[in-house]
Design a protein around this motif. Structure first.
Motif, PDB file in Angstrom:
ATOM      1  N   ALA A 137       0.810  -1.219   0.000  1.00 12.19           N
ATOM      2  CA  ALA A 137       0.000   0.000   0.000  1.00 12.19           C
ATOM      3  C   ALA A 137       0.844   1.269   0.000  1.00 12.19           C
ATOM      4  N   GLY A 138       2.032   1.232   0.593  1.00 10.47           N
ATOM      5  CA  GLY A 138       2.871   2.419   0.663  1.00 10.47           C
ATOM      6  C   GLY A 138       4.178   2.099   1.354  1.00 10.47           C
ATOM      7  N   LEU A 139       5.194   2.916   1.095  1.00  6.51           N
ATOM      8  CA  LEU A 139       6.522   2.723   1.665  1.00  6.51           C
ATOM      9  C   LEU A 139       6.950   3.976   2.425  1.00  6.51           C
ATOM     10  N   ILE A 140       7.540   3.767   3.605  1.00  3.04           N
ATOM     11  CA  ILE A 140       8.193   4.863   4.334  1.00  3.04           C
ATOM     12  C   ILE A 140       9.629   4.435   4.598  1.00  3.04           C
ATOM     13  N   VAL A 141      10.566   5.196   4.077  1.00  2.86           N
ATOM     14  CA  VAL A 141      11.994   4.903   4.193  1.00  2.86           C
ATOM     15  C   VAL A 141      12.614   5.923   5.144  1.00  2.86           C
ATOM     16  N   ILE A 142      13.284   5.423   6.186  1.00  2.72           N
ATOM     17  CA  ILE A 142      13.823   6.301   7.225  1.00  2.72           C
ATOM     18  C   ILE A 142      15.340   6.388   7.111  1.00  2.72           C
ATOM     19  N   ASP A 143      15.841   7.520   6.661  1.00  2.99           N
ATOM     20  CA  ASP A 143      17.262   7.886   6.656  1.00  2.99           C
ATOM     21  C   ASP A 143      18.168   6.805   6.062  1.00  2.99           C
ATOM     22  N   SER A 144      17.718   6.164   5.028  1.00  2.64           N
ATOM     23  CA  SER A 144      18.537   5.161   4.349  1.00  2.64           C
ATOM     24  C   SER A 144      19.379   5.841   3.275  1.00  2.64           C
ATOM     25  N   PRO A 145      20.717   5.689   3.314  1.00  4.79           N
ATOM     26  CA  PRO A 145      21.556   6.389   2.334  1.00  4.79           C
ATOM     27  C   PRO A 145      21.539   5.766   0.948  1.00  4.79           C
ATOM     28  N   PHE A 146      21.058   4.524   0.806  1.00  3.39           N
ATOM     29  CA  PHE A 146      21.035   3.851  -0.485  1.00  3.39           C
ATOM     30  C   PHE A 146      22.418   3.878  -1.143  1.00  3.39           C
ATOM     31  N   GLN A 147      23.446   3.695  -0.322  1.00  3.63           N
ATOM     32  CA  GLN A 147      24.810   3.625  -0.823  1.00  3.63           C
ATOM     33  C   GLN A 147      25.515   2.476  -0.141  1.00  3.63           C
ATOM     34  N   GLU A 148      26.357   1.780  -0.891  1.00  6.54           N
ATOM     35  CA  GLU A 148      27.091   0.662  -0.330  1.00  6.54           C
ATOM     36  C   GLU A 148      28.397   1.147   0.296  1.00  6.54           C
ATOM     37  N   PRO A 149      28.902   0.416   1.301  1.00  7.23           N
ATOM     38  CA  PRO A 149      30.184   0.801   1.896  1.00  7.23           C
ATOM     39  C   PRO A 149      31.313   0.699   0.887  1.00  7.23           C
ATOM     40  N   LEU A 244      22.400  10.557   8.387  1.00  9.81           N
ATOM     41  CA  LEU A 244      23.448  10.260   7.411  1.00  9.81           C
ATOM     42  C   LEU A 244      23.267  10.952   6.078  1.00  9.81           C
ATOM     43  N   VAL A 245      22.073  11.461   5.805  1.00 10.21           N
ATOM     44  CA  VAL A 245      21.723  11.856   4.442  1.00 10.21           C
ATOM     45  C   VAL A 245      21.540  13.362   4.337  1.00 10.21           C
ATOM     46  N   SER A 246      22.244  13.973   3.414  1.00  8.45           N
ATOM     47  CA  SER A 246      22.099  15.405   3.178  1.00  8.45           C
ATOM     48  C   SER A 246      20.782  15.688   2.460  1.00  8.45           C
ATOM     49  N   THR A 262       8.058  11.640  -1.477  1.00  8.34           N
ATOM     50  CA  THR A 262       7.915  12.910  -0.770  1.00  8.34           C
ATOM     51  C   THR A 262       8.932  12.923   0.359  1.00  8.34           C
ATOM     52  N   VAL A 263       9.800  13.916   0.391  1.00 15.08           N
ATOM     53  CA  VAL A 263      10.829  14.000   1.429  1.00 15.08           C
ATOM     54  C   VAL A 263      10.291  14.794   2.612  1.00 15.08           C
ATOM     55  N   VAL A 264      10.368  14.196   3.787  1.00 15.09           N
ATOM     56  CA  VAL A 264       9.950  14.838   5.035  1.00 15.09           C
ATOM     57  C   VAL A 264      11.155  14.847   5.969  1.00 15.09           C
ATOM     58  N   GLU A 265      11.422  15.988   6.617  1.00 19.76           N
ATOM     59  CA  GLU A 265      12.560  16.077   7.523  1.00 19.76           C
ATOM     60  C   GLU A 265      12.095  15.942   8.969  1.00 19.76           C
ATOM     61  N   LEU A 266      12.810  15.124   9.721  1.00 18.08           N
ATOM     62  CA  LEU A 266      12.540  14.940  11.140  1.00 18.08           C
ATOM     63  C   LEU A 266      13.556  15.772  11.913  1.00 18.08           C
ATOM     64  N   ALA A 267      13.085  16.852  12.511  1.00 16.30           N
ATOM     65  CA  ALA A 267      13.974  17.831  13.139  1.00 16.30           C
ATOM     66  C   ALA A 267      14.746  17.224  14.308  1.00 16.30           C
ATOM     67  N   GLU A 268      16.030  17.560  14.374  1.00 10.49           N
ATOM     68  CA  GLU A 268      16.917  17.220  15.486  1.00 10.49           C
ATOM     69  C   GLU A 268      17.131  15.723  15.676  1.00 10.49           C
ATOM     70  N   ALA A 269      16.690  14.907  14.749  1.00  9.68           N
ATOM     71  CA  ALA A 269      16.836  13.461  14.889  1.00  9.68           C
ATOM     72  C   ALA A 269      18.169  12.999  14.332  1.00  9.68           C
TER      73      ALA A 269
END
Length: 309
Positions: A137-149, A244-246, A262-269
């Motif tokens: 139904a929907g996806l919420i992605v939390i601060d995932s950089p989508f980059q490999e080490p 981790l993500v700019s 849709t990008v949403v910012e979580l303040a001070e987290a």
């Protein structure tokens, strides 16, 4: 990382009440491996699956899930190789995505689930959406950089040897988030740490496969992310302000999905918002899920009867 002394912090009633709502524990077998689930809320209702980050486990959601389960079924799983789930010989991202959908069905979620993934779990959520687009139904992605080490980081991790500790107290004192962040609420860190360890004949160890990174590698690197063909699934990318993500990278990630997130910012987290900003995280998740519920209700309602006047 700053973890305030326990004596300096009063454990709030909301946290005590949340973790007192003990989850129903279930198991589901996926490709021959037992996957452990924690479930809250009434089975047979619409729901959400919570996906932890790398080397974490379902207990990271113990104080979050009950606050989402007042109106829905909520399940948090231990991906294979994590927590109380069994290990595998390989850990492809597609396999973890299939475990997420199996967890939704085994937990008794009615209809298409929402998928919430943190850090590495956010990448898993993206693969779930691409692999099971008609079932989500929907996806919420939390601060995932989508980059490999980097190759250097992989080589450093492969050189690390797993350790055992003589007591539960000593290993829990070693608990750290990766990456470390400025603030961890001590009562949350203590609870998660206690859920992160197990006793063996040799001593106390962390609840994740110490050979996981090696089992994810193909030709010395983690396979790159395939295009996220998620169709019309709505996606929210929750960027943690001190994570981790700019902002620029968050915008790039938003465009990886067929229907840009849709990008949403979580303040001070920090990168681990369930550890330092749990109630703002809950409020954000509740708002997003309620909005999507409303849209789906309107979309599924039968056409109105024309006014005869």
């Amino acid at each position: 990382m700053a973890v305030a002394a326990e004596s300096d912090v009063v454990v709030p009633d909301w946290f005590t009440g949340a973790v007192a709502q003990l989850p129903e524990r279930r198991e589901v077998e996926v490709d021959g491996v037992a996957i452990h689930l924690r479930c809250w809320g009434r089975a047979g209702t619409p729901g959400v699956v919570l996906v932890h980050g790398g080397s974490a486990h379902s207990g990271w959601w113990d104080h979050i899930a009950p606050l989402l389960a007042t109106t829905r079924r909520v399940v948090a799983l231990d991906l294979s190789g994590h927590g109380d789930s069994a290990t595998r010989s390989r850990y492809p991202m597609e396999g973890w995505a299939d475990e997420v959908m199996a967890a939704a069905e085994a937990a008794g979620i009615d209809g298409q689930p929402y998928i919430v993934g943190h850090s590495m779990g956010g990448r898993v959520a993206g693969v779930v959406g691409a692999r099971h687009r008609e079932s989500v139904a929907g996806l919420i992605v939390i601060d995932s950089p989508f980059q490999e080490p980097s190759e250097e980081a992989i080589a450093w991790q492969l050189r690390r040897m797993p350790k055992t500790y003589p007591s539960e107290d000593e290993i829990c004192r070693r608990f750290r988030t990766v990456p470390e962040q400025d603030i961890l609420l001590p009562y949350i860190a203590r609870h998660v740490a206690a859920e992160s360890v197990r006793k063996t004949d040799d001593g106390w160890v962390w609840k994740f496969d110490p050979d996981m990174l090696r089992k994810r590698l193909e030709q010395g690197r983690i396979p790159p992310l395939e295009p996220l063909r998620t169709g019309e699934i709505p996606v929210i990318y929750l960027r943690c302000e001190r994570g981790l993500v700019s902002r620029e990278r968050a915008s790039e990630i938003a465009g990886l999905f067929d229907r840009p997130a849709t990008v949403v910012e979580l303040a001070e987290a920090g990168h681990h918002p369930m550890m330092d900003q749990p109630l703002p995280l809950v409020a954000t998740l509740r708002t997003a899920l309620a909005q999507w519920d409303s849209i789906r209700t309107v979309a599924s309602s039968p056409p109105g009867i024309p006014d005869p006047r």
